[in-house]
Motif scaffolding. Structure first.
Motif, mmCIF file in Angstrom:
data_model
loop_
_atom_site.group_PDB
_atom_site.id
_atom_site.type_symbol
_atom_site.label_atom_id
_atom_site.label_comp_id
_atom_site.label_asym_id
_atom_site.label_seq_id
_atom_site.Cartn_x
_atom_site.Cartn_y
_atom_site.Cartn_z
ATOM 1 N N ASN A 221 0.809 -1.221 0.000
ATOM 2 C CA ASN A 221 0.000 0.000 0.000
ATOM 3 C C ASN A 221 0.840 1.269 0.000
ATOM 4 O OD1 ASN A 221 -2.402 -1.382 -0.028
ATOM 5 N ND2 ASN A 221 -2.925 -0.992 2.111
ATOM 6 N N GLN B 296 -12.529 3.274 3.399
ATOM 7 C CA GLN B 296 -11.367 4.110 3.058
ATOM 8 C C GLN B 296 -10.300 4.085 4.158
ATOM 9 O OE1 GLN B 296 -13.394 7.934 1.988
ATOM 10 N NE2 GLN B 296 -12.600 7.508 -0.057
ATOM 11 N N ARG C 207 -6.103 3.877 2.440
ATOM 12 C CA ARG C 207 -5.367 5.072 2.058
ATOM 13 C C ARG C 207 -6.089 6.276 2.633
ATOM 14 N NH1 ARG C 207 -2.211 5.002 -2.470
ATOM 15 N NH2 ARG C 207 -1.545 7.035 -1.688
ATOM 16 N N ARG D 196 -8.060 9.403 -1.814
ATOM 17 C CA ARG D 196 -7.074 8.707 -2.634
ATOM 18 C C ARG D 196 -7.709 7.443 -3.217
ATOM 19 N NH1 ARG D 196 -5.203 12.817 -0.694
ATOM 20 N NH2 ARG D 196 -3.010 13.243 -0.298
ATOM 21 N N SER D 197 -7.549 7.228 -4.496
ATOM 22 C CA SER D 197 -8.068 6.002 -5.093
ATOM 23 C C SER D 197 -7.250 4.815 -4.584
ATOM 24 C CB SER D 197 -7.991 6.081 -6.616
ATOM 25 O OG SER D 197 -6.646 6.211 -7.034
ATOM 26 N N TYR D 198 -7.893 3.660 -4.529
ATOM 27 C CA TYR D 198 -7.193 2.484 -4.014
ATOM 28 C C TYR D 198 -7.451 1.275 -4.894
ATOM 29 C CZ TYR D 198 -5.574 -1.312 -1.086
ATOM 30 O OH TYR D 198 -4.901 -2.414 -0.639
ATOM 31 N N THR D 199 -6.385 0.656 -5.342
ATOM 32 C CA THR D 199 -6.438 -0.617 -6.052
ATOM 33 C C THR D 199 -5.776 -1.658 -5.169
ATOM 34 O OG1 THR D 199 -6.292 0.482 -8.208
ATOM 35 C CG2 THR D 199 -5.765 -1.877 -8.122
#
Length: 452
Positions: free
Chosen positions: A397, A435, A438, A442-445
């Motif tokens: 991450n 969420q 992150r 913030r986008s998270y993959t």
């Protein structure tokens, strides 16, 4: 960005010429890049970025050098973040943290890693190294009764959860307890900020706000401004051991995978039969709005580690006063036990920590896929393996090495017993939805895949 020449503050003010030469030579050698990265994290305190690689890229022209002088050393900074300065002068707290970084990195390199007396392959040698690093950092306080509360929780939490963490810290501070955290923002900053107000109301000027970090995580979680004793341990495992050796009680607020890594590290210790009789106050707490979070957390713990794990902690929701009173009672139990066992108040020597918890876990794809995630093993071993799984996700991450590994080879794959993996997947999915992986916005993959 700012160029500056900075004199020591809080550490390394009085040095022999031999020590100055060693500091300069060590910082110019193999430690230079590590010093540069950790120093930049400290100078970037207050940043809202939790991707260490983006921080390094933004300040790629930053550099730091140790300058030798007859009366000691100074640090020469090039292209440092301007936010670390006020009217051309570096903020004092940041200057103290900067020299704490230099102190700890050089001490570990010269006096621990290169010294034959420390056997870093043996459990006793590792614990001895942790002790000496903390002592050199002046983070051990002999002569004081048990009063240091370790507070864990996420850097990405809601405003309600942050305010609640402050209220708990305030109640702890009113009762004379000091705070130790991972030194970053969110649930690491809140308890310290609240305790500072509680200490001020009691006219207690000697409050301790101990922050313990390590080079891999400090860029994503730079020290918050309340920390007045910063310690940089060489790796995550020694950082976690430092927490459990100097802490007298633990309060866990809502968090994500980093908080789960810390909590499972604790259970891997507390579920070991040799630690069964050791008093270890552990409270999970948050506002009433976080009730579902703790319900899911407890479901995960009991589904994977069994009902016995619930005897090692208590959950207190929406009641900071009850948390502080329970912790105060727990401190008294710790005091009586340490006296009976002739153990030090300032360092828990009696606690048994298995070698698997002391050896650094390197989250490669092969190591993540090879984790033993099933119940056909002692519960403390399963807790240790689950802790390693969360450690790998933390790396993927926010740590530069982990992010690069994911980009090169795709997500980490984890395999194990179907029921264990379902519980793990459910918990991780909830962290993504809320969420907690992150910072908000913030986008998270996901950097992981659950393979059943």
């Amino acid at each position: 960005m700012v160029d500056a020449l900075i004199a020591p503050e809080g550490s390394l003010e009085v040095l022999s010429q031999h020590e100055v030469v060693r500091l300069r030579d060590t910082s110019l050698g193999g430690l230079h890049e590590l010093l540069r990265r950790c120093a930049l994290a400290v100078l970037n305190s207050g940043s809202v970025e939790d991707d260490s690689r983006q921080v390094m890229e933004r300040y790629r022209n930053f550099d730091i050098q140790v300058v030798q002088q007859e009366r000691g050393i100074k640090l020469e900074l090039r292209n440092a973040p301007a936010a670390a300065f006020v009217d051309g002068q570096m903020i004092r707290g940041i200057r103290e943290h900067l020299f704490a970084v230099l102190r700890d990195l050089v001490y570990v390199h010269n006096e621990i890693r290169l010294h034959p007396r420390f056997d870093l392959m043996a459990p006793g040698g590792i614990t001895d190294a942790v002790f000496h690093t903390l002592r050199n950092a002046r983070a051990l306080f002999p002569g004081q009764p048990p009063n240091l509360v370790v507070c864990w929780g996420g850097h990405s939490i809601s405003r309600l959860e942050y305010e609640y963490a402050k209220r708990v810290g305030y109640e702890l501070g009113l009762r004379g307890m000091d705070i130790c955290t991972g030194c970053g923002p969110g649930a690491m900053k809140g308890p310290m900020k609240g305790a500072a107000v509680g200490h001020a109301k009691q006219h207690r000027s000697s409050g301790r706000y101990v922050g313990i970090s390590e080079p891999g995580i400090i860029a994503a979680e730079p020290p918050n401004p309340i920390v007045n004793h910063l310690v940089i341990m060489p790796d995550m495992e020694k950082r976690l051991e430092a927490f459990v050796r100097i802490g007298h009680g633990f309060v866990v607020f809502p968090g994500g995978v980093g908080t789960m890594e810390e909590l499972l590290y604790l259970f891997a210790i507390l579920l070991h039969e040799e630690n069964a009789e050791i008093p270890f106050p552990l409270i999970l707490t948050g506002p009433v709005e976080s009730a579902d979070y703790f319900r899911r957390l407890e479901d995960f713990l009991t589904n994977t580690l069994g009902s016995a794990v619930s005897r090692r902690y208590q959950v207190i929701l929406d009641d900071p006063v009850a948390v502080a009173r329970a912790m105060r009672r727990g401190m008294e139990e710790v005091r009586r036990f340490r006296i009976a066992r002739s153990d030090a108040f300032y360092f828990n020597w009696v606690l048994r920590i298995a070698p698997t918890l002391q050896t650094p876990f390197v989250p490669t794809h092969a190591n993540m896929a090879g984790l033993s995630l099933h119940r056909d093993q002692p519960l403390h071993d399963l807790a240790a393996n689950l802790r390693a799984a969360f450690s790998g996700i933390v790396s993927g991450n926010v740590k530069e090495s982990g992010i690069q590994a994911i980009e090169a080879h795709g997500p980490f794959q984890m395999r194990g017993a179907a029921d264990v993996m379902r519980s793990l997947d459910n918990l991780l999915d909830s962290f993504v939805r809320e969420q907690r992986m992150r910072l908000p916005g913030r986008s998270y993959t996901p950097c992981y895949e659950i393979v059943v």
